[in-house]
Design a protein around this motif. Sequence first.
Motif: not given
Length: 108
Positions: A19-27, A59-62
């Motif tokens: 999910v981190c890889e897909l979104t660019g967000l950190s854990e 998550l992307m929307e958030i």
Amino acid sequence: MSSKAESYIFKKVISIGTVCELTGLSERQIRYYEKRKLIFPERSERGNRKYSFSDVEALMEIANKIEEGMQTSELRKELNMKQSSSYDHAVKETMIRGQLNAYFNKRQ
């Protein structure tokens, strides 16, 4: 959309690392959004978080809304309104079906 596609989208099988890889967000960010009750992963038997493609989209929307300046409390209110609206719609649909069934059964 077919039920196979729907089950595929909502099936919780993706690890937090992916999910981190897909979104660019950190854990850390993802866990924070979970803590703020904006996302609801399932847990594996070992306690690992599992996400769906639907969760990734959420998550992307958030992340986009937070980048635009929205607060997590505002996002939570928005999420509650969407869930309430979906629930209200389902209740109304069930009531209408019941009324239609009663009407047509009465006519037979």
